[in-house]
Scaffold this motif. Structure first.
Motif, mmCIF file in Angstrom:
data_model
loop_
_atom_site.group_PDB
_atom_site.id
_atom_site.type_symbol
_atom_site.label_atom_id
_atom_site.label_comp_id
_atom_site.label_asym_id
_atom_site.label_seq_id
_atom_site.Cartn_x
_atom_site.Cartn_y
_atom_site.Cartn_z
ATOM 1 N N ASN A 25 0.841 -1.162 -0.202
ATOM 2 C CA ASN A 25 -0.118 0.018 0.153
ATOM 3 C C ASN A 25 0.655 1.091 0.086
ATOM 4 O OD1 ASN A 25 -2.863 0.399 -0.167
ATOM 5 N ND2 ASN A 25 -2.310 1.956 1.592
ATOM 6 N N PHE A 26 1.860 1.277 0.772
ATOM 7 C CA PHE A 26 2.787 2.487 1.001
ATOM 8 C C PHE A 26 3.522 2.519 -0.615
ATOM 9 C CE2 PHE A 26 3.243 2.363 5.693
ATOM 10 C CZ PHE A 26 2.089 3.633 5.599
ATOM 11 N N GLY A 27 3.721 1.341 -1.167
ATOM 12 C CA GLY A 27 4.240 1.753 -2.475
ATOM 13 C C GLY A 27 3.145 2.058 -3.442
ATOM 14 N N PHE A 28 1.940 1.701 -3.422
ATOM 15 C CA PHE A 28 1.034 2.268 -4.340
ATOM 16 C C PHE A 28 0.985 3.705 -4.081
ATOM 17 C CE2 PHE A 28 -3.337 3.424 -5.101
ATOM 18 C CZ PHE A 28 -3.412 3.320 -6.519
ATOM 19 N N VAL A 29 0.849 4.033 -2.749
ATOM 20 C CA VAL A 29 0.349 5.437 -2.308
ATOM 21 C C VAL A 29 1.780 6.591 -3.036
ATOM 22 C CG1 VAL A 29 0.607 7.378 -0.147
ATOM 23 C CG2 VAL A 29 -0.940 5.216 -0.347
ATOM 24 N N THR A 30 2.876 5.936 -2.784
ATOM 25 C CA THR A 30 4.087 6.791 -3.097
ATOM 26 C C THR A 30 4.134 6.881 -4.763
ATOM 27 O OG1 THR A 30 5.217 5.784 -1.377
ATOM 28 C CG2 THR A 30 6.585 6.699 -3.321
ATOM 29 N N LEU A 31 3.608 5.575 -5.449
ATOM 30 C CA LEU A 31 3.616 5.893 -7.070
ATOM 31 C C LEU A 31 2.491 6.552 -7.698
ATOM 32 C CD1 LEU A 31 4.501 2.072 -7.883
ATOM 33 C CD2 LEU A 31 5.971 4.062 -8.303
ATOM 34 N N TRP A 32 1.351 6.568 -6.901
ATOM 35 C CA TRP A 32 0.094 7.359 -7.164
ATOM 36 C C TRP A 32 0.111 8.886 -6.698
ATOM 37 C CZ3 TRP A 32 -3.165 5.989 -10.593
ATOM 38 C CH2 TRP A 32 -4.567 6.641 -10.418
ATOM 39 N N LEU A 33 1.389 9.489 -5.987
ATOM 40 C CA LEU A 33 1.442 10.707 -5.570
ATOM 41 C C LEU A 33 1.472 11.592 -6.695
ATOM 42 C CD1 LEU A 33 1.923 12.573 -3.224
ATOM 43 C CD2 LEU A 33 4.412 12.297 -3.716
ATOM 44 N N ARG A 34 2.218 11.475 -7.785
ATOM 45 C CA ARG A 34 2.308 12.358 -8.754
ATOM 46 C C ARG A 34 1.054 12.649 -9.584
ATOM 47 N NH1 ARG A 34 5.801 11.120 -14.173
ATOM 48 N NH2 ARG A 34 5.672 13.433 -14.979
ATOM 49 N N THR A 35 0.927 13.918 -9.953
ATOM 50 C CA THR A 35 -0.113 14.261 -10.933
ATOM 51 C C THR A 35 0.222 14.740 -12.199
ATOM 52 O OG1 THR A 35 -2.432 15.378 -11.091
ATOM 53 C CG2 THR A 35 -0.807 16.169 -9.706
ATOM 54 N N ALA A 36 -0.115 14.373 -13.347
ATOM 55 C CA ALA A 36 0.190 15.058 -14.488
ATOM 56 C C ALA A 36 -0.454 16.396 -14.866
ATOM 57 C CB ALA A 36 0.134 13.928 -15.533
ATOM 58 N N ASP A 37 -1.509 16.426 -14.359
ATOM 59 C CA ASP A 37 -2.554 17.493 -14.781
ATOM 60 C C ASP A 37 -2.318 18.598 -13.974
ATOM 61 O OD1 ASP A 37 -3.929 16.179 -16.483
ATOM 62 O OD2 ASP A 37 -5.344 15.195 -15.107
ATOM 63 N N PRO A 38 -2.246 20.116 -14.435
ATOM 64 C CA PRO A 38 -1.893 20.984 -13.530
ATOM 65 C C PRO A 38 -3.197 21.227 -12.647
ATOM 66 C CG PRO A 38 -2.383 21.690 -15.789
ATOM 67 C CD PRO A 38 -2.377 20.233 -15.964
ATOM 68 N N VAL A 39 -2.834 21.562 -11.410
ATOM 69 C CA VAL A 39 -3.773 22.046 -10.285
ATOM 70 C C VAL A 39 -3.734 23.688 -10.219
ATOM 71 C CG1 VAL A 39 -4.509 21.829 -8.051
ATOM 72 C CG2 VAL A 39 -3.486 19.845 -9.221
ATOM 73 N N GLY A 40 -5.135 24.096 -10.870
ATOM 74 C CA GLY A 40 -5.222 25.449 -10.927
ATOM 75 C C GLY A 40 -6.016 26.265 -9.784
ATOM 76 N N ASP A 41 -6.777 25.617 -8.842
ATOM 77 C CA ASP A 41 -7.335 26.128 -7.725
ATOM 78 C C ASP A 41 -7.639 25.227 -6.707
ATOM 79 O OD1 ASP A 41 -9.355 24.679 -9.101
ATOM 80 O OD2 ASP A 41 -10.581 26.028 -9.606
ATOM 81 N N ALA A 42 -8.349 25.754 -5.593
ATOM 82 C CA ALA A 42 -8.812 24.747 -4.692
ATOM 83 C C ALA A 42 -9.681 23.790 -5.178
ATOM 84 C CB ALA A 42 -9.483 25.873 -3.708
ATOM 85 N N ARG A 43 -10.691 23.746 -5.883
ATOM 86 C CA ARG A 43 -11.533 22.732 -6.413
ATOM 87 C C ARG A 43 -10.575 21.812 -6.999
ATOM 88 N NH1 ARG A 43 -16.188 23.112 -10.768
ATOM 89 N NH2 ARG A 43 -16.572 20.882 -10.887
ATOM 90 N N GLY A 44 -9.502 22.169 -7.948
ATOM 91 C CA GLY A 44 -8.841 21.033 -8.294
ATOM 92 C C GLY A 44 -7.827 20.365 -7.308
ATOM 93 N N VAL A 45 -7.461 21.133 -6.233
ATOM 94 C CA VAL A 45 -6.811 20.375 -5.146
ATOM 95 C C VAL A 45 -7.824 19.118 -4.516
ATOM 96 C CG1 VAL A 45 -5.595 20.398 -3.021
ATOM 97 C CG2 VAL A 45 -5.088 22.248 -4.573
ATOM 98 N N PHE A 46 -8.948 19.708 -4.135
ATOM 99 C CA PHE A 46 -9.863 18.526 -3.652
ATOM 100 C C PHE A 46 -10.219 17.390 -4.596
ATOM 101 C CE2 PHE A 46 -10.778 22.279 -0.540
ATOM 102 C CZ PHE A 46 -10.751 21.374 0.429
ATOM 103 N N GLU A 47 -10.312 17.966 -5.909
ATOM 104 C CA GLU A 47 -10.693 16.779 -6.674
ATOM 105 C C GLU A 47 -9.522 15.837 -6.919
ATOM 106 O OE1 GLU A 47 -11.981 18.911 -10.345
ATOM 107 O OE2 GLU A 47 -14.268 19.297 -9.121
#
Length: 134
Positions: free
Chosen positions: A60-82
């Motif tokens: 699970n920690f391996g998955f959490v670590t690999l899944w951390l990165r996001t390719a899409d830019p986060v532009g606002d608070a809504r994007g952070v939550f989503e």
């Protein structure tokens, strides 16, 4: 500070304690099930339970670590939550799938052990009654 970094922090602040809580809960409550799987052998059940917990943490920690990165830019608070919601949802699904797989595998071992015990009992020779006064 970049909003993606804030999302990463929020994700880790939820995913890590969630993983620890699930692992501890499953370890505590699953011990009794594992003990039944191993016909009451407490030492073996304890050892297997710890090994399953370590494996659970690693996966699970391996998955959490690999899944951390996001390719899409986060532009606002809504994007952070989503972004955090999608990531936490994926972690929850992985936790659930790992749990179900563990239960299915261990239940298979348990059933086989019970069938083996019944088979062994039917193969034992019948006991002869002892003579009186002997």
């Amino acid at each position: 500070m970049d909003l993606a970094v804030i999302g990463y922090i929020a994700y880790l602040l939820v995913a890590i304690p969630l993983t620890v809580w699930v692992a501890r809960t499953l370890g505590t409550n699953g011990y009794h099930f594992i003990k039944d799987v191993f016909a009451g052998d407490e030492q073996l059940a304890h050892a297997v339970n710890k090994l399953l917990q370590v494996g659970f943490y690693l996966l699970n920690f391996g998955f959490v670590t690999l899944w951390l990165r996001t390719a899409d830019p986060v532009g606002d608070a809504r994007g952070v939550f989503e972004t955090v919601a999608v990531k936490i949802g994926a972690v929850l699904l992985v936790l659930g799938v790992l749990h179900v797989v563990n239960v299915i595998v261990l239940n298979g071992f348990r059933k086989r052990a019970h069938v083996d015990a019944r088979t062994l009992a039917t193969l034992e020779p019948p006991r002869r009654p002892q003579a009186h006064g002997a």
